[in-house]
Write a protein that holds these residues in place. Structure first.
Motif, PDB file in Angstrom:
ATOM      1  N   LEU A 248       1.335  26.087  12.186  1.00 46.23           N
ATOM      2  CA  LEU A 248       2.176  25.233  11.331  1.00 46.23           C
ATOM      3  C   LEU A 248       1.826  25.408   9.848  1.00 46.23           C
ATOM      4  CD1 LEU A 248       2.353  22.021  13.534  1.00 46.23           C
ATOM      5  CD2 LEU A 248       4.259  23.534  12.967  1.00 46.23           C
TER       6      LEU A 248
ATOM      7  N   VAL B  26      10.550  21.006  16.846  1.00 48.71           N
ATOM      8  CA  VAL B  26      11.788  20.997  16.047  1.00 48.71           C
ATOM      9  C   VAL B  26      12.718  19.907  16.565  1.00 48.71           C
ATOM     10  CG1 VAL B  26      13.903  22.296  15.534  1.00 48.71           C
ATOM     11  CG2 VAL B  26      11.677  23.406  15.261  1.00 48.71           C
TER      12      VAL B  26
ATOM     13  N   LYS C 283       5.801  29.350  20.774  1.00 49.85           N
ATOM     14  CA  LYS C 283       7.220  29.249  20.398  1.00 49.85           C
ATOM     15  C   LYS C 283       7.888  28.084  21.122  1.00 49.85           C
ATOM     16  CE  LYS C 283       8.355  33.778  18.583  1.00 49.85           C
ATOM     17  NZ  LYS C 283       8.922  35.079  18.751  1.00 49.85           N
TER      18      LYS C 283
ATOM     19  N   THR D 183      12.575  25.026   8.444  1.00 48.84           N
ATOM     20  CA  THR D 183      11.604  26.099   8.139  1.00 48.84           C
ATOM     21  C   THR D 183      11.023  26.672   9.435  1.00 48.84           C
ATOM     22  OG1 THR D 183      11.043  24.928   6.097  1.00 48.84           O
ATOM     23  CG2 THR D 183       9.521  26.643   6.787  1.00 48.84           C
ATOM     24  N   ILE D 184      10.662  25.786  10.372  1.00 47.65           N
ATOM     25  CA  ILE D 184      10.083  26.261  11.650  1.00 47.65           C
ATOM     26  C   ILE D 184      11.122  27.081  12.415  1.00 47.65           C
ATOM     27  CG2 ILE D 184       9.152  25.540  13.898  1.00 47.65           C
ATOM     28  CD1 ILE D 184       7.985  23.042  12.469  1.00 47.65           C
TER      29      ILE D 184
ATOM     30  N   LEU E  74       6.792  24.969  19.431  1.00 52.27           N
ATOM     31  CA  LEU E  74       7.476  24.814  18.139  1.00 52.27           C
ATOM     32  C   LEU E  74       8.905  24.323  18.338  1.00 52.27           C
ATOM     33  CD1 LEU E  74       6.239  28.040  16.262  1.00 52.27           C
ATOM     34  CD2 LEU E  74       5.670  25.694  15.642  1.00 52.27           C
TER      35      LEU E  74
ATOM     36  N   HIS F 288      11.381  30.764  12.230  1.00 49.77           N
ATOM     37  CA  HIS F 288      10.317  31.584  12.825  1.00 49.77           C
ATOM     38  C   HIS F 288      10.431  31.706  14.345  1.00 49.77           C
ATOM     39  CE1 HIS F 288       7.647  32.356   9.374  1.00 49.77           C
ATOM     40  NE2 HIS F 288       8.178  31.259   8.887  1.00 49.77           N
TER      41      HIS F 288
ATOM     42  N   ILE G  92       3.253  28.671   8.679  1.00 50.30           N
ATOM     43  CA  ILE G  92       4.710  28.605   8.492  1.00 50.30           C
ATOM     44  C   ILE G  92       5.061  27.827   7.218  1.00 50.30           C
ATOM     45  CG2 ILE G  92       6.830  27.548   9.413  1.00 50.30           C
ATOM     46  CD1 ILE G  92       5.822  28.312  12.232  1.00 50.30           C
TER      47      ILE G  92
END
Length: 530
Positions: free
Chosen positions: A497, A463, A456, A525-526, A459, A529, A500
């Motif tokens: 990825l 982002v 996380k 989109t990421i 990610l 999550h 997702i």
């Protein structure tokens, strides 16, 4: 003995089990097994949905299984086009209201292309069966009654009407057939079916006496025209009540198998008794299936507007994806919507890979069952080689990017990614289906994915990079380094990825793919999550 060592019947699926139970029963009954007929009833009063189609498709599966076990079999697709119209299906003209309670084969086709409203609805269903490759013997109720094919059964049922009326009351608590005969003539004056109540049968002349009175139809009361008349059961148009009609049909056509939905359980209970005890013809082998529900949990209905038709399905998915849905299992109610198509398209690829040995399955029973399911999905005529596989969600994403000259642009990207060597008609067809899906539906809700706290963090960092306006020389390398810095294995990070973005474990090279979709869009989109 373990499950693995059990004798495998046919292809090892529920369809084979059913066919084998049916043969066993026929032998116990001592009946001739030269030709085993299976039947599917086609409703002709509303727009046929996948549930109606499923009935015939599954009956055809049983026919194939019987043939695979060495028996000759036939599928009868019986259109109940003498059924009366109970209400106007959503989206159809109000002008139909003057035809309520008339047999659907006596109502003009509101679309002007068939000989009747009933034939129009049946043809939608038959078109779906033809597109899937189902072979059937089509029989219409109108012709069956007109040609007197059930006249002996009607006669026997009407002679025994008192006994039947009492049994219906005992079995399902419905008392009306203690007062009236289980046969509806079509009123000679107003052409209505359910308002014409028959109250007496003259055995020697084979005529019923009836009067056209008030009747409850689709929860509304409908006034009859008051006509009193007689109807000849072998010449004049009329039909048996549902509580006894299946039995007459099973006897007349020598039907050995028919599945049914749980919504007509009561009718089947009574018909079984009528077949066994009144007509002296053992009822067919049955299997009960659950209804398809819409995503709100309501039964998909021909007269409500929530219809998933095969015609609409084939705008987004292949016939194979629908066969897979219908042959996977028979029990359990299932919520169904067009948003199930991407998963079914990808699942078909997966079972094809298992069939051709590209995916190894250690569990022998699971392997057999999956191979059997694949063969039924190909109507027991599987291809010699595997088709080209494309992840359907990847195609949808690419179709959302390229709207102009879509087929060429998406195919070019697939070649760039190394997903295909070159385009062909099969690839173009898949792009067309995914393009329709991309145009007609919003993006799906994100599927839940298990993500560790380290992943996380990685990610969140990605982002930030994707949302910044900083030029990136090599996004693939940036992603690789972010995973390393956060103690996440790069291959695991790439897999997250893919899950997702396209709900798959692998895909094209991730960096260029993200650039193609659009950095900011992927960042959004990421974010959903984390």
């Amino acid at each position: 003995m373990s499950d693995e060592e059990k004798i495998v019947i046919g292809k090892g699926t529920w369809i084979d089990k059913l066919a084998s139970e049916m043969i066993e029963r026929e032998k116990q009954l001592g009946r001739d097994t030269k030709l085993l007929k299976v039947e599917s009833g086609l409703g002709a009063s509303g727009i046929p949905h996948i549930g109606s189609l499923g009935d015939a498709v599954r009956a055809y599966g049983v026919k194939l299984a019987l043939e695979n076990l060495g028996y000759k079999s036939d599928l009868i697709a019986y259109s109940d086009d003498l059924d009366g119209l109970r209400k106007i299906p959503e989206g159809l003209p109000d002008s139909l209201s003057e035809h309520i309670a008339k047999p659907v084969s006596l109502i003009p086709d509101p679309f002007g292309c068939h000989d009747s409203y009933g034939m129009h609805m049946s043809s939608i269903l038959l078109d779906g069966l033809d597109k899937i490759g189902i072979k059937y013997n089509f029989i219409r109720a109108r012709d069956t009654y007109k040609n007197g094919l059930l006249k002996e059964q009607i006669h026997t049922i009407l002679i025994n009407s008192e006994k039947i009326g009492n049994k219906i009351a005992e079995l399902v608590g419905q008392e009306k057939y203690q007062k009236f005969l289980p046969y509806y003539p079509v009123c000679a004056k107003c052409n209505r079916l359910y308002t014409a109540q028959s109250y007496e049968y003259d055995q020697s002349r084979r005529v019923v006496k009836y009067r056209c009175v008030e009747a409850e139809i689709g929860s509304k009361m409908l006034k009859g025209c008051g006509h009193e008349g007689e109807a000849d059961i072998s010449k004049d148009l009329g039909k048996l009540a549902w509580k006894v009609e299946f039995a007459a049909r099973w006897h007349a056509f020598d039907i050995r198998f028919e599945a049914y939905g749980k919504d007509i359980m009561d009718s089947v209970k009574v018909n079984d008794w009528v077949a066994d005890e009144v007509l002296n013809h053992p009822h067919p082998h049955h299997v009960k299936y659950e209804m398809f529900l819409d995503k709100g949990g309501k039964k998909i209905s021909k007269s409500a507007g929530n219809v998933v038709t095969s015609q609409k399905w084939f705008r987004y998915g292949t016939p194979k994806s629908m066969l897979l849905l219908l042959y996977k299992r028979i029990t359990g109610a299932r919520e169904l919507g067009f948003e199930d198509i991407p998963a079914l398209m990808d699942e078909y690829n997966e079972i094809e890979d298992i069939y051709f040995g590209k995916i190894k399955v250690d569990n022998e029973a699971k392997l057999l069952k999956t191979k059997g399911l694949y063969e039924y999905t190909n109507l027991l005529n599987p291809p010699k080689v595997s088709s080209v596989h494309l992840n359907y969600r990847l195609l949808i994403e690419l179709c959302r990017i390229f709207k102009e000259d879509r087929k060429n642009m998406v195919a070019k990207k697939l070649v760039d990614y190394g997903t295909i060597k070159n385009s062909d008609p099969h690839v173009e067809h898949l792009i067309e289906l995914a393009g329709n899906y991309a145009d007609d539906f919003e993006e799906d809700e994100p599927t839940k994915i298990e993500i560790s706290s380290e992943a996380k963090k990685a990610l969140a960092q990605l982002v930030g990079v994707l949302e910044s306006d900083k030029e990136l020389e090599d996004l693939q390398n940036v992603i690789y380094n972010i995973s390393k810095e956060n103690n996440v294995q790069p291959k695991d990070f790439f897999m997250i990825l893919y899950q997702i973005i396209i709900n798959a474990n692998r895909g094209p090279k991730i960096g260029p793919f993200i650039v193609d979709i659009g950095r900011k869009k992927v960042a959004q989109t990421i974010s959903r999550h984390i």
